[in-house]
Design an enzyme around this catalytic site. Structure first.
Site, PDB file in Angstrom:
ATOM      1  CB  THR A 199      23.340  23.840 -11.290  1.00 38.75           C
ATOM      2  OG1 THR A 199      24.313  24.511 -10.505  1.00 38.75           O
ATOM      3  CG2 THR A 199      22.124  23.548 -10.434  1.00 38.75           C
ATOM      4  NE  ARG A 227      29.434  30.061  -4.242  1.00 33.54           N
ATOM      5  CZ  ARG A 227      28.565  29.604  -5.132  1.00 33.54           C
ATOM      6  NH1 ARG A 227      28.438  28.316  -5.329  1.00 33.54           N
ATOM      7  NH2 ARG A 227      27.807  30.424  -5.819  1.00 33.54           N
ATOM      8  CB  VAL A 228      27.303  27.062   0.856  1.00 38.05           C
ATOM      9  CG1 VAL A 228      25.923  26.491   0.580  1.00 38.05           C
ATOM     10  CG2 VAL A 228      28.131  26.072   1.669  1.00 38.05           C
ATOM     11  N   GLY A 229      26.603  27.733  -2.388  1.00 36.86           N
ATOM     12  CA  GLY A 229      25.750  28.506  -3.286  1.00 36.86           C
ATOM     13  C   GLY A 229      24.283  28.400  -2.917  1.00 36.86           C
ATOM     14  CG  ASP A 230      21.589  28.892  -6.137  1.00 37.61           C
ATOM     15  OD1 ASP A 230      22.791  28.773  -6.476  1.00 37.61           O
ATOM     16  OD2 ASP A 230      20.643  28.535  -6.865  1.00 37.61           O
ATOM     17  CB  THR A 250      20.650  27.047 -12.848  1.00 34.92           C
ATOM     18  OG1 THR A 250      22.032  26.784 -13.150  1.00 34.92           O
ATOM     19  CG2 THR A 250      19.967  27.604 -14.089  1.00 34.92           C
ATOM     20  N   GLY A 251      22.532  29.350 -12.035  1.00 33.53           N
ATOM     21  CA  GLY A 251      23.246  30.592 -12.302  1.00 33.53           C
ATOM     22  C   GLY A 251      24.003  31.042 -11.072  1.00 33.53           C
TER      23      GLY A 251
END
Ligand code: ASP
Length: 340
Positions: A199, A227-230, A250-251
């Site tokens: 990211t 899958r969708v992240g932040d 991030t992370g």
């Protein structure tokens, strides 16, 4: 309105059309420090350099944060953009978000075969009545707006990583690498010995003292399909409030979503905390919520306030951010972290 107040207001409005005047005025305030750009991880240095060309030429923060991260999106064998690791079914799916000083925002999630998801996110913001488009619909929108469909093939590095991952097919995120499944053999170690990350998030304060932010990623490698992240979720991966400040994350995306991390950081700044203290308070909130479940995960934030104070803070050791401003020469700074 008294004529004196009217005069002051008119002068302020006039000054805002001339950045150099505003900058000269602002310089009297000892804590002001802009223009400024801060971004995540090692790649942030290169991205900041591009963003700085815009900020230094009195261009809006929005252009700076878009153009800055585009440089990294285009890198082959990098972890952001089409060069990133695929999902478990072998598809590279991209998430991105962008937000400006007016509260306008746009994002895309699970977007495939488009080189610059950040620009599609900006197009969603500027050319659609929506905030977020996902999957095929996002791709359809991109193509309708002049973006070009790129080949499906994985980059050489991603192909290598994927073949290696397929042997065990384990989903096991690794702190600071987020390339799941490679404890003893991280595939994204660059020739210079640094690790790639999935990211890049960037925040900028321009010469008119307006804030914008961007965030773009290929997400966690070998994630479930869909899958969708932040990163594309406004409030989680990115948030801008032009009165107060901006933050980005991030992370491990799932953990950032659980605390709506970036919005939380901005709210802590609203309560009077410095950017670093606000990022730390958000990390503490995550620990309070999840405790030991965070043991093997990394989460980190960057933040900037309206005066141009900026910093990052992480849960675990190993997070760094790049900072350029009148007081910082695009240095890569190792962030403080909670778990010593
Ligand atoms: N936050 C990103 C995600 O969960 C990954 C990263 O920051 O590397 O998709």
């Amino acid at each position: 309105m008294t004529s004196r107040r009217k005069f002051i207001l008119q002068s302020a409005l006039a000054a805002s059309s001339f950045p150099f005047i505003l900058k000269a005025t602002a310089a009297h305030h000892p804590s002001t420090n802009f223009p400024l750009v801060i971004s995540t991880w090692d790649a942030g240095v290169k991205a900041n350099a591009k963003a700085w060309e815009f900020l230094n030429n009195n261009k809006p923060a929005l252009d700076a944060v878009e153009q800055g991260v585009m440089v990294i999106e285009s890198e082959v064998n990098c972890c952001v953009g089409l060069g990133g690791n695929p999902d478990r079914d072998g598809f590279v799916t991209l998430d991105a978000s962008i937000m400006n000083h007016l509260g306008d925002c746009g994002s895309v999630a699970a977007l495939e075969q488009i080189e610059h998801p950040i620009s599609v996110a900006r197009a969603v913001m500027e050319k659609s009545p929506h905030v977020m488009l996902v999957g095929q619909g996002a791709q359809q929108f991109a193509l309708a707006n002049g973006f070009i469909l790129k080949p499906k093939e994985l980059s050489a590095e991603a192909e290598k990583s994927y073949q290696y991952w397929l042997k065990k097919s384990e989903y096991r995120p690794i702190i600071n690498v987020e390339n799941n499944g490679y404890k003893n053999n991280p595939p994204n170690k660059l020739d210079n010995g640094q690790f790639n990350h999935d990211t890049i998030a960037m925040l900028a304060l321009d010469n008119l003292q307006n804030l914008s932010g961007s965030c773009t990623t290929s997400g966690m490698g070998f994630k479930y399909r869909g899958r969708v992240g932040d990163s594309p979720i406004i409030g989680a991966g990115l948030f801008v409030d032009n009165e107060i400040g901006a933050a980005a994350a991030t992370g491990h995306g799932e953990e950032i979503i659980r605390i709506v991390g970036s919005h939380l950081v901005v709210e802590f700044m609203r309560q009077g905390k410095s950017p670093e203290a606000a990022c730390k308070a958000a990390i503490e909130r995550a620990i309070k919520l999840r405790g030991d479940k965070l043991k093997d995960k990394q989460i980190a934030f960057i933040a900037v306030n309206k005066h141009g104070e900026a910093a990052g803070y992480a849960l675990q050791k190993g997070f760094s951010y790049a900072l350029q401003s009148p007081k910082h020469n695009n240095e890569l700074i190792e962030a403080k972290f909670f778990w010593q």
